[in-house]
Motif scaffolding. Structure first.
Motif, PDB file in Angstrom:
ATOM      1  N   ASN A  34      67.005  90.258  13.657  1.00 60.88           N
ATOM      2  CA  ASN A  34      65.920  90.590  14.268  1.00 60.88           C
ATOM      3  C   ASN A  34      65.245  90.279  15.430  1.00 60.88           C
ATOM      4  O   ASN A  34      66.169  89.522  16.338  1.00 60.88           O
ATOM      5  CB  ASN A  34      64.707  90.168  13.172  1.00 60.88           C
ATOM      6  N   TYR A  62      55.913  93.418  15.083  1.00 62.86           N
ATOM      7  CA  TYR A  62      56.652  93.625  13.909  1.00 62.86           C
ATOM      8  C   TYR A  62      55.984  94.505  12.877  1.00 62.86           C
ATOM      9  O   TYR A  62      54.893  94.756  12.970  1.00 62.86           O
ATOM     10  CB  TYR A  62      56.853  92.250  13.270  1.00 62.86           C
ATOM     11  N   GLU A  63      56.489  94.852  11.848  1.00 64.72           N
ATOM     12  CA  GLU A  63      55.969  95.668  10.849  1.00 64.72           C
ATOM     13  C   GLU A  63      54.850  95.035  10.001  1.00 64.72           C
ATOM     14  O   GLU A  63      54.029  95.664   9.712  1.00 64.72           O
ATOM     15  CB  GLU A  63      57.007  96.284  10.016  1.00 64.72           C
ATOM     16  N   LYS A  64      54.822  93.726  10.113  1.00 62.64           N
ATOM     17  CA  LYS A  64      53.967  92.817   9.422  1.00 62.64           C
ATOM     18  C   LYS A  64      53.477  91.966  10.513  1.00 62.64           C
ATOM     19  O   LYS A  64      54.198  91.383  11.329  1.00 62.64           O
ATOM     20  CB  LYS A  64      54.536  92.104   8.371  1.00 62.64           C
ATOM     21  N   PRO A 130      60.428  86.243  10.703  1.00 64.05           N
ATOM     22  CA  PRO A 130      60.084  86.945   9.676  1.00 64.05           C
ATOM     23  C   PRO A 130      60.742  86.848   8.402  1.00 64.05           C
ATOM     24  O   PRO A 130      62.189  86.634   8.693  1.00 64.05           O
ATOM     25  CB  PRO A 130      59.946  88.438  10.139  1.00 64.05           C
ATOM     26  N   SER A 132      61.511  88.584   4.573  1.00 66.29           N
ATOM     27  CA  SER A 132      61.097  89.310   3.211  1.00 66.29           C
ATOM     28  C   SER A 132      59.826  90.286   3.798  1.00 66.29           C
ATOM     29  O   SER A 132      59.870  91.109   4.664  1.00 66.29           O
ATOM     30  CB  SER A 132      60.832  88.616   2.177  1.00 66.29           C
ATOM     31  N   THR A 133      58.732  89.984   3.027  1.00 67.11           N
ATOM     32  CA  THR A 133      57.635  90.940   3.501  1.00 67.11           C
ATOM     33  C   THR A 133      56.575  90.266   4.473  1.00 67.11           C
ATOM     34  O   THR A 133      55.435  90.949   4.699  1.00 67.11           O
ATOM     35  CB  THR A 133      56.699  91.326   2.184  1.00 67.11           C
ATOM     36  N   LYS A 134      57.257  88.886   4.798  1.00 66.75           N
ATOM     37  CA  LYS A 134      56.199  88.260   5.627  1.00 66.75           C
ATOM     38  C   LYS A 134      56.320  88.454   6.914  1.00 66.75           C
ATOM     39  O   LYS A 134      57.599  88.625   7.568  1.00 66.75           O
ATOM     40  CB  LYS A 134      56.168  86.782   5.102  1.00 66.75           C
ATOM     41  N   GLY A 135      55.523  88.433   8.124  1.00 68.27           N
ATOM     42  CA  GLY A 135      55.452  88.639   9.430  1.00 68.27           C
ATOM     43  C   GLY A 135      56.004  87.096   9.904  1.00 68.27           C
ATOM     44  O   GLY A 135      56.160  86.190   9.133  1.00 68.27           O
TER      45      GLY A 135
END
Length: 291
Positions: A34, A62-64, A130, A132-135
């Motif tokens: 990343n 970032y996406e999150k 980041p 999993s689903t966390k930024g």
């Protein structure tokens, strides 16, 4: 004793092994997939400020959104915020901190809604990548790591690594750093500084000051969000944290990385540049060290 660092470089990761007399003592595998590495600094904007969490979500690209808790703003956040705004507006061209007037320190039990508003520009540093689903987890209390010291803007404190246990050596290092430390910056002395001369510490410190000034110079024309300071390459980061004068060989299976490490050693240990060796990747570099 023969001590080696063996580096296997790939497109998405860097693996490295540490050996003594040909025997494996440590093996590290590190994914690097990343764009948000620990220590990277961004100029960004807060998006949501939530009093219930006492935190702000910050858009760092970032996406999150990244997560910034009140306690990670740092005591001198108001000073840093004012300094950043002056650069963004073009009113400040001098990035030294010796004449900075410190604002009131944040209260430990304060609320983030009192100091951060939605869409507010903010300098933040990645402290956790980041997952999993966390930024990324963020901090506004910046620190710039070097080989021997860590530079902390808007501070005046000198801290010595707890791993240096000798009292005389701790006192010596604190005295040396105090004599070379620029005003407005705190310094954390790393374990590898043990036994180093003032000239070596000063060179490392000056390199970090240059990084700080280069980062500040980027702010005025930066888009939001933008990465304004990045950690050194993953390979050089490994060298910074692992390498010392006791190593007798560094083996690398990538010519570009090999050249990069040689360039890095030229600045920190020129007498060790010759121990860096290129290993032809037709034979896996770890194969001969599988014992």
């Amino acid at each position: 004793m023969d001590k080696e660092i063996i580096i296997r470089s790939g497109s998405t990761k860097v693996d490295y092994a540490l050996t003594k007399n040909g025997r494996l003592v440590e093996l590290h595998q590190d994914e690097d997939e990343n764009k948000f590495a620990v220590s990277d600094i961004f100029i960004a904007k807060s998006r949501k400020v939530l009093s219930g969490l006492n935190a702000s979500f910050v858009n760092v690209g970032y996406e999150k959104d990244g997560f910034l808790h009140y306690h990670d703003l740092g005591p001198q956040y108001l000073t840093q915020f004012k300094f950043t705004k002056q650069i963004l507006s073009g009113r400040r061209k001098n990035y030294a901190l010796k004449d900075i007037k410190l604002e009131k320190e944040l209260e430990k039990s304060g609320s983030i809604t009192d100091v951060v508003a939605p869409n507010q520009p903010i300098l933040v540093q990645v402290v956790k990548e980041p997952i999993s689903t966390k930024g990324p987890r963020l901090s506004a209390e910046l620190s710039i790591p070097g080989r021997y010291v860590v530079l902390v803007p808007f501070s005046d404190r000198i801290s010595i690594s707890q791993k240096i246990e000798d009292r005389e050596e701790k006192s010596r290092l604190k005295r040396l750093v105090k004599s070379i430390k620029p005003a407005g910056f705190g310094v954390i002395v790393r374990t590898v500084a043990k036994g180093k001369l003032v000239a070596e510490l000063d060179q490392d410190l000056q390199n970090l000051i240059t990084k700080w000034e280069n980062m500040c110079a980027k702010l005025h024309k930066a888009n939001f969000p933008s990465k304004v300071m990045t950690e050194v390459s993953r390979t050089n980061s490994i060298m910074r944290d692992v390498f010392n004068d006791t190593y007798t060989s560094i083996v690398v299976d990538d010519e570009e990385v090999c050249s990069e490490i040689k360039d890095y050693l030229k600045t920190i240990a020129p007498h060790k540049e010759s121990i860096v060796k290129y290993h032809n990747p037709r034979t896996p570099v770890f194969f001969k060290y599988r014992r």
